[in-house]
Design an enzyme around this catalytic site. Sequence first.
Site, PDB file in Angstrom:
ATOM      1  N   LYS A 165      -9.453   2.239  -8.585  1.00  0.00           N
ATOM      2  CA  LYS A 165      -9.973   3.295  -8.138  1.00  0.00           C
ATOM      3  C   LYS A 165      -8.809   3.139  -6.438  1.00  0.00           C
ATOM      4  O   LYS A 165      -9.038   3.942  -5.715  1.00  0.00           O
ATOM      5  CB  LYS A 165     -11.750   3.154  -7.646  1.00  0.00           C
ATOM      6  N   TYR A 177     -13.280   7.943 -14.119  1.00  0.00           N
ATOM      7  CA  TYR A 177     -12.234   7.225 -14.098  1.00  0.00           C
ATOM      8  C   TYR A 177     -11.304   8.112 -13.827  1.00  0.00           C
ATOM      9  O   TYR A 177     -10.279   7.999 -12.364  1.00  0.00           O
ATOM     10  CB  TYR A 177     -12.359   6.495 -14.675  1.00  0.00           C
ATOM     11  N   HIS A 220      -2.017  10.135 -19.646  1.00  0.00           N
ATOM     12  CA  HIS A 220      -3.003   8.554 -20.978  1.00  0.00           C
ATOM     13  C   HIS A 220      -4.151   9.954 -21.009  1.00  0.00           C
ATOM     14  O   HIS A 220      -5.222   9.921 -19.823  1.00  0.00           O
ATOM     15  CB  HIS A 220      -4.119   7.696 -20.302  1.00  0.00           C
ATOM     16  N   PRO A 239     -10.463  -3.982  -8.735  1.00  0.00           N
ATOM     17  CA  PRO A 239      -9.832  -3.275  -9.535  1.00  0.00           C
ATOM     18  C   PRO A 239     -10.302  -2.588 -11.078  1.00  0.00           C
ATOM     19  O   PRO A 239      -9.238  -1.735 -11.491  1.00  0.00           O
ATOM     20  CB  PRO A 239      -8.532  -4.067 -10.437  1.00  0.00           C
ATOM     21  N   TYR A 243      -9.955  -2.410 -22.401  1.00  0.00           N
ATOM     22  CA  TYR A 243     -10.900  -3.023 -21.531  1.00  0.00           C
ATOM     23  C   TYR A 243     -12.008  -3.564 -22.632  1.00  0.00           C
ATOM     24  O   TYR A 243     -12.356  -2.673 -23.249  1.00  0.00           O
ATOM     25  CB  TYR A 243     -11.517  -1.707 -21.043  1.00  0.00           C
TER      26      TYR A 243
HETATM   27  C1  LIG Z   1      -2.712  -8.253  -5.455  1.00  0.00           C
HETATM   28  C2  LIG Z   1      -3.396  -6.669  -5.833  1.00  0.00           C
HETATM   29  C3  LIG Z   1      -3.429  -6.126  -6.813  1.00  0.00           C
HETATM   30  C4  LIG Z   1      -4.361  -4.972  -7.247  1.00  0.00           C
HETATM   31  N1  LIG Z   1      -4.060  -4.249  -8.059  1.00  0.00           N
HETATM   32  C5  LIG Z   1      -5.377  -3.757  -8.375  1.00  0.00           C
HETATM   33  C6  LIG Z   1      -4.821  -2.837 -10.041  1.00  0.00           C
HETATM   34  O1  LIG Z   1      -4.735  -3.328 -10.723  1.00  0.00           O
HETATM   35  N2  LIG Z   1      -5.258  -1.574  -9.242  1.00  0.00           N
HETATM   36  C7  LIG Z   1      -5.891  -0.591  -8.684  1.00  0.00           C
HETATM   37  O2  LIG Z   1      -6.219   0.296  -7.917  1.00  0.00           O
HETATM   38  N3  LIG Z   1      -6.071  -1.338  -7.037  1.00  0.00           N
HETATM   39  C8  LIG Z   1      -4.864  -2.364  -7.083  1.00  0.00           C
HETATM   40  N4  LIG Z   1      -5.286  -3.027  -6.367  1.00  0.00           N
HETATM   41  C9  LIG Z   1      -5.523  -1.975  -4.807  1.00  0.00           C
HETATM   42  C10 LIG Z   1      -4.252  -1.853  -4.457  1.00  0.00           C
HETATM   43  O3  LIG Z   1      -3.671  -1.685  -4.829  1.00  0.00           O
HETATM   44  C11 LIG Z   1      -4.615  -0.975  -2.906  1.00  0.00           C
HETATM   45  O4  LIG Z   1      -6.553  -0.112  -3.037  1.00  0.00           O
HETATM   46  C12 LIG Z   1      -3.405  -0.024  -2.312  1.00  0.00           C
HETATM   47  O5  LIG Z   1      -2.145  -1.254  -2.091  1.00  0.00           O
HETATM   48  C13 LIG Z   1      -4.209   0.188  -0.995  1.00  0.00           C
HETATM   49  O6  LIG Z   1      -2.997   0.854   0.030  1.00  0.00           O
HETATM   50  P1  LIG Z   1      -2.824   1.044   1.248  1.00  0.00           P
HETATM   51  O7  LIG Z   1      -1.620   1.927   1.143  1.00  0.00           O
HETATM   52  O8  LIG Z   1      -3.922   1.665   2.078  1.00  0.00           O
HETATM   53  O9  LIG Z   1      -2.409  -0.336   2.024  1.00  0.00           O
HETATM   54  P2  LIG Z   1      -1.379  -1.761   1.141  1.00  0.00           P
HETATM   55  O10 LIG Z   1      -0.928  -1.147  -0.136  1.00  0.00           O
HETATM   56  O11 LIG Z   1      -2.071  -3.258   1.469  1.00  0.00           O
HETATM   57  O12 LIG Z   1      -0.706  -1.094   2.396  1.00  0.00           O
HETATM   58  C14 LIG Z   1      -0.819  -2.487   3.627  1.00  0.00           C
HETATM   59  C15 LIG Z   1       0.946  -2.259   4.247  1.00  0.00           C
HETATM   60  O13 LIG Z   1       0.400  -2.705   6.087  1.00  0.00           O
HETATM   61  C16 LIG Z   1       1.446  -3.266   6.338  1.00  0.00           C
HETATM   62  N5  LIG Z   1       0.772  -3.984   7.292  1.00  0.00           N
HETATM   63  C17 LIG Z   1      -0.250  -4.792   6.984  1.00  0.00           C
HETATM   64  N6  LIG Z   1      -0.349  -6.204   9.073  1.00  0.00           N
HETATM   65  C18 LIG Z   1       0.530  -4.578   9.261  1.00  0.00           C
HETATM   66  C19 LIG Z   1       0.433  -5.211  10.608  1.00  0.00           C
HETATM   67  N7  LIG Z   1       0.190  -5.757  11.663  1.00  0.00           N
HETATM   68  N8  LIG Z   1       2.146  -4.674  11.297  1.00  0.00           N
HETATM   69  C20 LIG Z   1       2.739  -3.805  10.222  1.00  0.00           C
HETATM   70  N9  LIG Z   1       2.550  -3.656   9.125  1.00  0.00           N
HETATM   71  C21 LIG Z   1       1.253  -4.332   8.301  1.00  0.00           C
HETATM   72  C22 LIG Z   1       1.403  -4.777   4.872  1.00  0.00           C
HETATM   73  O14 LIG Z   1       2.495  -5.321   4.977  1.00  0.00           O
HETATM   74  C23 LIG Z   1       1.311  -2.867   4.105  1.00  0.00           C
HETATM   75  O15 LIG Z   1       2.797  -3.357   3.488  1.00  0.00           O
HETATM   76  C24 LIG Z   1      -4.538  -4.404  -6.305  1.00  0.00           C
HETATM   77  C25 LIG Z   1      -4.445  -4.923  -4.652  1.00  0.00           C
HETATM   78  C26 LIG Z   1      -3.531  -5.996  -4.161  1.00  0.00           C
HETATM   79  C27 LIG Z   1      -3.258  -6.715  -3.195  1.00  0.00           C
END
Ligand SMILES: Cc1cc2nc3c(=O)[nH]c(=O)nc-3n(C[C@H](O)[C@H](O)[C@H](O)COP(=O)(O)OP(=O)(O)OC[C@H]3O[C@@H](n4cnc5c(N)ncnc54)[C@H](O)[C@@H]3O)c2cc1C
Length: 389
Positions: free
Chosen positions: A295, A383, A72, A291, A200
């Site tokens: 980021k 962005y 994009h 969101p 947006y």
């Molecule tokens: C519903 C939702 C919608 C979103 N939409 C957007 C969006 O549109 N745009 C955007 O930029 N960001 C969005 N985000 C944010 C983005 O998805 C997150 O910033 C991203 O997932 C971060 O990745 P991560 O690996 O740090 O954490 P996560 O993806 O949360 O991964 C953490 C992992 O740790 C595991 N875990 C937790 N506790 C334990 C434990 N005690 N033992 C073992 N495993 C464990 C969980 O099951 C999970 O698989 C959204 C977040 C959510 C919750």
Amino acid sequence: MRTAIGIIGAGPAGLFLSHLLHRRGIASVVLERRDRDYCERRQRAGVVEHGVAEALRASGAGARMDRDGFVHDGIELRHGGRGHRVDFPGLTGRNVLIYAQTEIVKDLIARRLADGGEVLFEAEATAIEDIGTDRPRVRFTRGGAEEVLECDYVVACDGFHGIGRASLPADVVRTFEKVYPFSWLGILADAAPSGDELVYVHSPRGFALHSMRSERVSRHYLQVPNGTDTADWPDERIWAELEARSARPGWTLNRGPITDKGITPMRSFVTEPMRHGSLFLAGDAAHIVPPTGAKGLNLAMHDVMLLADALGQWADDGDTAGLDAYSATALRRVWRAEHFSYWMTTLLHTDPEGTEFDRRLQVAHLEHIAASEAASRHLAENYTGLPRV
Ligand SMILES: Cc1cc2nc3c(=O)[nH]c(=O)nc-3n(C[C@H](O)[C@H](O)[C@H](O)COP(=O)(O)OP(=O)(O)OC[C@H]3O[C@@H](n4cnc5c(N)ncnc54)[C@H](O)[C@@H]3O)c2cc1C
């Protein structure tokens, strides 16, 4: 069980870290409390910054992203029936990729398993111990039995509700938080996207975002009050509201069966520091952004890119300079992204407690972005993602 780096969480942060470490010859074990199917289905982010796409590609995990993702070159800011396109390459020389987080997770899981990596699903970390020593341990349960993972360092990539952040000593941690007075109702629909790029929308009825996942699947969002129940939003109400907020001459909204509905609360949150002793935090475990600025996923990937370099330095010659600098370096990008996400959110959403004065300021700001190349560039460079520090 023993490994060099114990990683909690098989989200994008934990999986990408494990993959990058493998490429440097560093062993790791990933503990994930959910099953593989759940991790691969979770619908979340979809915008991949230029530099993060390059890093995935350089690591050998970008082939499907390059085949199925959409490049994009801009976004549209729309209000009052008018649109302003922000041209990313023209303003910054960079673009973004639209490729769902859930697909990145699938790619990284497949890659880790093909490389013989240890990703233990349905293995829930219950305690992180001895982080003040160089032999930290993670207790976890798997199949009803308790096990212990011993390592040199633990990286908590366990998201906002994990145990990593809570394992830092209370007297060294500071947290900073802002909760917004609205949430997002997000839908997935079997409908062709209603345009080539993300739109947006600022409207007196509230914010809307038009996005896509593929040539046949649209992803749309509506600002809704906190505490909203999706049961109060039958499909017809969602389509009608998307149309009412986003109307623009010559633009039509493509409708189709809605396959998923969810509510995302909007929060800004930062933990400082992101390391204590032999425990590091990365991704949502340490910080959350609303969101609107796209980021969250990108910040999580930047954290682990930094950490993989620092752990590589340590593994090569015992040099801990990168590890010692990790928290301060990561937090500089985190706070920049926090500000940008806050800025996009407050620019585009309708504050339920705001006045007509506030709304006039938003419109003046949007018109300034449309009129000023410098203001458009500010948006575009944040962005598409600032260069790595
Ligand atoms: C519903 C939702 C919608 C979103 N939409 C957007 C969006 O549109 N745009 C955007 O930029 N960001 C969005 N985000 C944010 C983005 O998805 C997150 O910033 C991203 O997932 C971060 O990745 P991560 O690996 O740090 O954490 P996560 O993806 O949360 O991964 C953490 C992992 O740790 C595991 N875990 C937790 N506790 C334990 C434990 N005690 N033992 C073992 N495993 C464990 C969980 O099951 C999970 O698989 C959204 C977040 C959510 C919750």
